[in-house]
Design a protein around this motif. Structure first.
Motif, PDB file in Angstrom:
ATOM      1  N   VAL A  67       0.833  -1.205   0.000  1.00 38.65           N
ATOM      2  CA  VAL A  67       0.000   0.000   0.000  1.00 38.65           C
ATOM      3  C   VAL A  67       0.866   1.253   0.000  1.00 38.65           C
ATOM      4  CG1 VAL A  67      -1.611   1.355   1.411  1.00 38.65           C
ATOM      5  CG2 VAL A  67      -2.050  -1.067   1.006  1.00 38.65           C
ATOM      6  N   TYR A  68       1.861   1.294   0.870  1.00 39.21           N
ATOM      7  CA  TYR A  68       2.710   2.485   0.953  1.00 39.21           C
ATOM      8  C   TYR A  68       3.609   2.636  -0.268  1.00 39.21           C
ATOM      9  CZ  TYR A  68       1.358   4.290   5.439  1.00 39.21           C
ATOM     10  OH  TYR A  68       0.653   4.880   6.454  1.00 39.21           O
ATOM     11  N   PHE A  69       4.038   1.532  -0.856  1.00 34.21           N
ATOM     12  CA  PHE A  69       4.812   1.595  -2.095  1.00 34.21           C
ATOM     13  C   PHE A  69       3.990   2.275  -3.193  1.00 34.21           C
ATOM     14  CE2 PHE A  69       6.026  -0.180  -6.197  1.00 34.21           C
ATOM     15  CZ  PHE A  69       7.396   0.032  -6.198  1.00 34.21           C
ATOM     16  N   ASN A  70       2.757   1.817  -3.367  1.00 39.22           N
ATOM     17  CA  ASN A  70       1.894   2.409  -4.395  1.00 39.22           C
ATOM     18  C   ASN A  70       1.498   3.840  -4.057  1.00 39.22           C
ATOM     19  OD1 ASN A  70       1.779   0.296  -6.302  1.00 39.22           O
ATOM     20  ND2 ASN A  70       0.429  -0.829  -4.926  1.00 39.22           N
ATOM     21  N   LEU A  71       1.291   4.128  -2.781  1.00 35.32           N
ATOM     22  CA  LEU A  71       0.953   5.482  -2.359  1.00 35.32           C
ATOM     23  C   LEU A  71       2.099   6.445  -2.664  1.00 35.32           C
ATOM     24  CD1 LEU A  71      -1.206   7.183  -0.790  1.00 35.32           C
ATOM     25  CD2 LEU A  71       0.165   6.735   1.244  1.00 35.32           C
ATOM     26  N   LEU A  72       3.311   6.073  -2.311  1.00 30.71           N
ATOM     27  CA  LEU A  72       4.465   6.926  -2.587  1.00 30.71           C
ATOM     28  C   LEU A  72       4.698   7.089  -4.086  1.00 30.71           C
ATOM     29  CD1 LEU A  72       7.027   5.783   0.111  1.00 30.71           C
ATOM     30  CD2 LEU A  72       6.042   8.044  -0.144  1.00 30.71           C
ATOM     31  N   PHE A  92      10.830   6.119  -9.577  1.00 39.06           N
ATOM     32  CA  PHE A  92      10.740   5.681  -8.186  1.00 39.06           C
ATOM     33  C   PHE A  92      12.084   5.166  -7.683  1.00 39.06           C
ATOM     34  CE2 PHE A  92       9.755   2.758  -4.748  1.00 39.06           C
ATOM     35  CZ  PHE A  92       8.860   3.499  -4.007  1.00 39.06           C
ATOM     36  N   ILE A  93      12.775   4.397  -8.511  1.00 43.29           N
ATOM     37  CA  ILE A  93      14.029   3.769  -8.077  1.00 43.29           C
ATOM     38  C   ILE A  93      15.106   4.794  -7.742  1.00 43.29           C
ATOM     39  CG2 ILE A  93      15.077   3.427 -10.343  1.00 43.29           C
ATOM     40  CD1 ILE A  93      14.914   0.790  -7.595  1.00 43.29           C
ATOM     41  N   GLU A 105       7.903   2.431   8.051  1.00 41.04           N
ATOM     42  CA  GLU A 105       6.869   2.848   9.004  1.00 41.04           C
ATOM     43  C   GLU A 105       5.480   2.391   8.567  1.00 41.04           C
ATOM     44  OE1 GLU A 105       7.203   4.083  11.978  1.00 41.04           O
ATOM     45  OE2 GLU A 105       9.376   4.140  11.792  1.00 41.04           O
ATOM     46  N   GLY A 106       5.212   2.421   7.278  1.00 40.21           N
ATOM     47  CA  GLY A 106       3.920   1.933   6.783  1.00 40.21           C
ATOM     48  C   GLY A 106       3.744   0.446   7.015  1.00 40.21           C
ATOM     49  N   THR A 107       4.828  -0.308   6.853  1.00 38.11           N
ATOM     50  CA  THR A 107       4.781  -1.750   7.108  1.00 38.11           C
ATOM     51  C   THR A 107       4.478  -2.025   8.576  1.00 38.11           C
ATOM     52  OG1 THR A 107       6.389  -2.125   5.338  1.00 38.11           O
ATOM     53  CG2 THR A 107       6.126  -3.873   6.953  1.00 38.11           C
TER      54      THR A 107
END
Length: 174
Positions: A67-72, A92-93, A105-107
């Motif tokens: 979720v946080y990966f896609n949000l960022l 992103f990379i 922190e999201g995890t």
């Protein structure tokens, strides 16, 4: 069918653990054990299966990471790319080192909060639920083992008195 149970009350966790071993060896079915604190080895002595909550925590953490990966990626790359310090955010990379703390922190956030919800649902705890504790002393300094009675009331009372119980009661369970 009767709903009678024997409540054997102990005042030491080592005596309780020995009594659980004796009870299982005598092939009596232990319905529940109430303790004021966790007793190491009690779950194995009772023959309870291993918990699967660690698997849930891992899956919740992976969900939070996703979720946080896609949000960022959406916020910082697609929707509102920023030029910070002369470094544009087009991939992103390239910005991954800056995103690692947020991903971590999201995890942790997802794993912790969803584990609390899972624990309450699994334990059937919710606001205004009536306590199921049969003896108030088990919240302070005593241990209680509950065993179902199947036409062997006197035999069970004698058995539990010999295991070191300080008090043995037969009650009707509702």
């Amino acid at each position: 069918m009767s709903n009678k149970v024997v409540h054997a009350i102990y005042n030491d966790d080592d005596i309780l653990l020995a009594a659980v071993h004796k009870t299982k060896a005598a092939h009596y079915h232990i319905e529940e054990v109430y303790t004021p604190f966790p007793v190491h080895g009690l779950d194995k002595a009772m023959g309870l299966p291993a918990t699967r909550l660690a698997i849930c925590a891992f899956l919740y953490g992976i969900t939070g990471l996703f979720v946080y990966f896609n949000l960022l990626r959406y916020i910082m790359i697609k929707d509102w790319p920023q030029d910070i310090g002369g470094k544009p955010s087009f991939e992103f990379i390239q910005n991954m080192p800056a995103f690692v703390p947020v991903l971590f922190e999201g995890t942790v956030f997802f794993a912790a909060h969803l584990m609390v919800i899972t624990f309450y649902m699994r334990s059937k705890l919710w606001p205004f639920k009536k306590a199921e504790n049969p003896d108030v002393r088990t919240t302070d300094d005593h241990f209680l083992m509950e065993v179902g009675v199947h036409d062997n009331e006197e035999e069970l009372v004698f058995f539990f008195k010999n295991t070191g119980a300080v008090e043995v009661k037969v009650i009707d369970k509702h």
